[in-house]
Design a protein around this motif. Structure first.
Motif, PDB file in Angstrom:
ATOM      1  N   ARG A  67       0.827  -1.194   0.000  1.00  0.00           N
ATOM      2  CA  ARG A  67       0.000   0.000   0.000  1.00  0.00           C
ATOM      3  C   ARG A  67       0.866   1.251   0.000  1.00  0.00           C
ATOM      4  NH1 ARG A  67      -4.788   0.194   4.113  1.00  0.00           N
ATOM      5  NH2 ARG A  67      -5.184   1.974   2.752  1.00  0.00           N
ATOM      6  N   GLY A  68       0.267   2.335  -0.479  1.00  0.00           N
ATOM      7  CA  GLY A  68       0.958   3.605  -0.468  1.00  0.00           C
ATOM      8  C   GLY A  68       0.949   4.218   0.920  1.00  0.00           C
ATOM      9  N   THR A  69       1.634   5.344   1.040  1.00  0.00           N
ATOM     10  CA  THR A  69       1.716   6.032   2.323  1.00  0.00           C
ATOM     11  C   THR A  69       1.291   7.484   2.162  1.00  0.00           C
ATOM     12  OG1 THR A  69       4.035   6.631   1.910  1.00  0.00           O
ATOM     13  CG2 THR A  69       3.619   4.570   3.099  1.00  0.00           C
ATOM     14  N   VAL A  70       0.802   8.063   3.258  1.00  0.00           N
ATOM     15  CA  VAL A  70       0.439   9.483   3.284  1.00  0.00           C
ATOM     16  C   VAL A  70       1.283  10.166   4.356  1.00  0.00           C
ATOM     17  CG1 VAL A  70      -1.377  11.180   3.713  1.00  0.00           C
ATOM     18  CG2 VAL A  70      -1.915   9.056   2.489  1.00  0.00           C
ATOM     19  N   THR A  71       2.045  11.169   3.946  1.00  0.00           N
ATOM     20  CA  THR A  71       2.878  11.937   4.865  1.00  0.00           C
ATOM     21  C   THR A  71       2.755  13.419   4.521  1.00  0.00           C
ATOM     22  OG1 THR A  71       4.463  10.097   4.952  1.00  0.00           O
ATOM     23  CG2 THR A  71       5.188  12.230   5.816  1.00  0.00           C
ATOM     24  N   ASN A  72       2.310  14.197   5.490  1.00  0.00           N
ATOM     25  CA  ASN A  72       2.195  15.652   5.287  1.00  0.00           C
ATOM     26  C   ASN A  72       1.428  16.010   4.009  1.00  0.00           C
ATOM     27  OD1 ASN A  72       3.729  16.132   7.631  1.00  0.00           O
ATOM     28  ND2 ASN A  72       5.646  15.989   6.484  1.00  0.00           N
ATOM     29  N   ASN A  73       0.267  15.382   3.852  1.00  0.00           N
ATOM     30  CA  ASN A  73      -0.622  15.627   2.715  1.00  0.00           C
ATOM     31  C   ASN A  73      -0.022  15.228   1.364  1.00  0.00           C
ATOM     32  OD1 ASN A  73      -2.455  16.870   4.605  1.00  0.00           O
ATOM     33  ND2 ASN A  73      -3.311  17.986   2.866  1.00  0.00           N
ATOM     34  N   SER A  77       2.852   6.008  -3.836  1.00  0.00           N
ATOM     35  CA  SER A  77       2.753   4.563  -4.029  1.00  0.00           C
ATOM     36  C   SER A  77       3.958   4.103  -4.836  1.00  0.00           C
ATOM     37  CB  SER A  77       1.461   4.195  -4.775  1.00  0.00           C
ATOM     38  OG  SER A  77       1.484   2.825  -5.149  1.00  0.00           O
ATOM     39  N   LYS A  78       4.879   3.414  -4.163  1.00  0.00           N
ATOM     40  CA  LYS A  78       6.026   2.871  -4.877  1.00  0.00           C
ATOM     41  C   LYS A  78       5.587   1.756  -5.812  1.00  0.00           C
ATOM     42  CE  LYS A  78       9.509   4.055  -1.393  1.00  0.00           C
ATOM     43  NZ  LYS A  78      10.557   3.548  -0.473  1.00  0.00           N
ATOM     44  N   TYR A  79       4.526   1.056  -5.440  1.00  0.00           N
ATOM     45  CA  TYR A  79       4.015  -0.031  -6.271  1.00  0.00           C
ATOM     46  C   TYR A  79       3.509   0.501  -7.607  1.00  0.00           C
ATOM     47  CZ  TYR A  79       1.427  -4.291  -7.471  1.00  0.00           C
ATOM     48  OH  TYR A  79       0.972  -5.415  -8.109  1.00  0.00           O
ATOM     49  N   ALA A  80       2.753   1.606  -7.571  1.00  0.00           N
ATOM     50  CA  ALA A  80       2.235   2.213  -8.798  1.00  0.00           C
ATOM     51  C   ALA A  80       3.257   3.139  -9.442  1.00  0.00           C
ATOM     52  CB  ALA A  80       0.950   2.978  -8.506  1.00  0.00           C
ATOM     53  N   GLY A  81       4.240   3.571  -8.664  1.00  0.00           N
ATOM     54  CA  GLY A  81       5.232   4.488  -9.195  1.00  0.00           C
ATOM     55  C   GLY A  81       4.719   5.900  -9.364  1.00  0.00           C
ATOM     56  N   LEU A  82       3.713   6.276  -8.556  1.00  0.00           N
ATOM     57  CA  LEU A  82       3.110   7.600  -8.663  1.00  0.00           C
ATOM     58  C   LEU A  82       2.896   8.213  -7.283  1.00  0.00           C
ATOM     59  CD1 LEU A  82       0.416   6.976 -11.433  1.00  0.00           C
ATOM     60  CD2 LEU A  82       2.429   8.445 -11.649  1.00  0.00           C
ATOM     61  N   GLY A  83       2.954   9.535  -7.235  1.00  0.00           N
ATOM     62  CA  GLY A  83       2.669  10.258  -6.007  1.00  0.00           C
ATOM     63  C   GLY A  83       1.887  11.520  -6.332  1.00  0.00           C
ATOM     64  N   ILE A  84       1.276  12.103  -5.305  1.00  0.00           N
ATOM     65  CA  ILE A  84       0.542  13.353  -5.482  1.00  0.00           C
ATOM     66  C   ILE A  84       0.677  14.187  -4.208  1.00  0.00           C
ATOM     67  CG2 ILE A  84      -1.627  12.220  -4.773  1.00  0.00           C
ATOM     68  CD1 ILE A  84      -3.081  14.253  -6.583  1.00  0.00           C
ATOM     69  N   ILE A 123      -8.955  -2.759  -4.062  1.00  0.00           N
ATOM     70  CA  ILE A 123      -8.218  -2.276  -2.903  1.00  0.00           C
ATOM     71  C   ILE A 123      -8.157  -0.758  -3.033  1.00  0.00           C
ATOM     72  CG2 ILE A 123      -6.070  -2.344  -1.595  1.00  0.00           C
ATOM     73  CD1 ILE A 123      -5.459  -5.016  -2.999  1.00  0.00           C
ATOM     74  N   THR A 124      -8.969  -0.053  -2.273  1.00  0.00           N
ATOM     75  CA  THR A 124      -8.944   1.407  -2.323  1.00  0.00           C
ATOM     76  C   THR A 124      -7.869   1.891  -1.361  1.00  0.00           C
ATOM     77  OG1 THR A 124     -11.278   1.522  -2.913  1.00  0.00           O
ATOM     78  CG2 THR A 124     -10.293   3.521  -2.022  1.00  0.00           C
ATOM     79  N   ASP A 125      -6.818   2.439  -1.921  1.00  0.00           N
ATOM     80  CA  ASP A 125      -5.610   2.731  -1.162  1.00  0.00           C
ATOM     81  C   ASP A 125      -5.610   4.133  -0.563  1.00  0.00           C
ATOM     82  OD1 ASP A 125      -3.123   1.821  -0.218  1.00  0.00           O
ATOM     83  OD2 ASP A 125      -2.064   2.908  -1.788  1.00  0.00           O
ATOM     84  N   MET A 126      -6.266   5.084  -1.242  1.00  0.00           N
ATOM     85  CA  MET A 126      -6.265   6.463  -0.757  1.00  0.00           C
ATOM     86  C   MET A 126      -7.524   7.187  -1.185  1.00  0.00           C
ATOM     87  SD  MET A 126      -5.806   9.887  -1.679  1.00  0.00           S
ATOM     88  CE  MET A 126      -4.707  10.185  -3.057  1.00  0.00           C
ATOM     89  N   VAL A 127      -8.090   7.952  -0.271  1.00  0.00           N
ATOM     90  CA  VAL A 127      -9.232   8.817  -0.559  1.00  0.00           C
ATOM     91  C   VAL A 127      -8.940  10.185   0.047  1.00  0.00           C
ATOM     92  CG1 VAL A 127     -11.678   9.270  -0.122  1.00  0.00           C
ATOM     93  CG2 VAL A 127     -10.917   6.936  -0.630  1.00  0.00           C
ATOM     94  N   ALA A 128      -9.029  11.220  -0.773  1.00  0.00           N
ATOM     95  CA  ALA A 128      -8.828  12.585  -0.298  1.00  0.00           C
ATOM     96  C   ALA A 128      -9.987  13.448  -0.762  1.00  0.00           C
ATOM     97  CB  ALA A 128      -7.507  13.155  -0.815  1.00  0.00           C
TER      98      ALA A 128
END
Length: 241
Positions: A67-73, A77-84, A123-128
């Motif tokens: 799963r991805g991680t959330v840090t300071n907004n 996701s290293k698995y998907a190779g994407l971040g926001i 698998i819903t990994d993140m919701v903002a």
């Protein structure tokens, strides 16, 4: 109420993947056995001699889902190779909140078979969510390696568009404007779908960026009302090495 509606529609958009991109390569007698607990999914299928194509990285090495991680907004996701990276007006949902929302979105999906697929494969990994009724949702659809090896992203998008139209028709929406496109994130090109619907008298703008990654299809759904925020959100995304 508008924020909840936007969030549920964003979840529903990503979950259309689960009702259209597994069945083409899986017969009725070869359905995988599935267990699902706390937003984590394990699928046991019959052994196959086919090699696993890890698509995006063009490698045969098996990569375990993380799963991805959330840090300071910032979500990565290293698995998907994407971040926001989102600003502090955005709020990230907890796992408990995500599971509750997934159940509601599953109920909206239209039928029990589709709901079962959602519960088994998504698998819903993140919701903002943003106070202006904007939302970003990251979902991974679990798939069989043999399916991901043979199915093209163009087919994935066509199947998703057809399933999305069907889902909205079940909600009483018949006028859906959908187009396939691509998006560039730091020099890398990704497949995307952009659409506009009028739901309960409100214009909704929805987009979904999709990527094959090992044993999953990653989907990033962006939903807003009154104005299209797709380009703004894409500008906040980056490649994770």
């Amino acid at each position: 109420m508008k924020r909840l509606t936007v969030l549920l529609l964003a979840l529903l958009l990503t979950l259309t993947l689960c009702s259209c991109n597994t069945k083409e390569e899986t017969s009725d007698n070869d359905e995988p056995k599935v267990t699902n607990t706390d937003n984590q999914t394990d699928i046991k299928a019959e052994d196959t001699n086919e090699e696993t194509e890890n698509n995006a990285d063009e490698t045969d090495e098996a990569i375990e889902f993380t799963r991805g991680t959330v840090t300071n907004n910032t979500y990565e996701s290293k698995y998907a190779g994407l971040g926001i990276e989102l600003d502090d007006t955005w709020t990230f949902s907890s796992d408990e909140e995500i599971n509750t929302l997934m159940g509601i979105a599953g109920d909206l999906s239209g039928d029990e078979q589709r709901k079962a697929l959602i519960e088994a494969l998504a698998i819903t990994d993140m919701v903002a969510i943003n106070p202006n009724a904007y939302s970003v949702v990251v979902t991974f659809e679990k798939n069989l390696p043999s399916v991901l090896k043979t199915i093209s992203m163009d087919t994935v998008m066509d199947n998703t568009i057809a399933s999305t139209k069907s889902t909205y028709e079940n909600l009483g929406v018949t006028d859906t404007q959908i187009e396939k496109t691509t998006v560039n994130i730091q020099g890398e090109e990704f497949n995307a779908i952009r659409m506009k619907v009028n739901y309960m008298g409100v214009d909704m703008y929805q987009s979904m960026i999709m990527k094959k990654c090992y044993g999953h299809i990653a989907a990033i759904a962006i939903t807003s009302t009154e104005e299209d925020i797709f380009d703004d959100i894409v500008s906040k995304m980056y490649i994770v090495k």
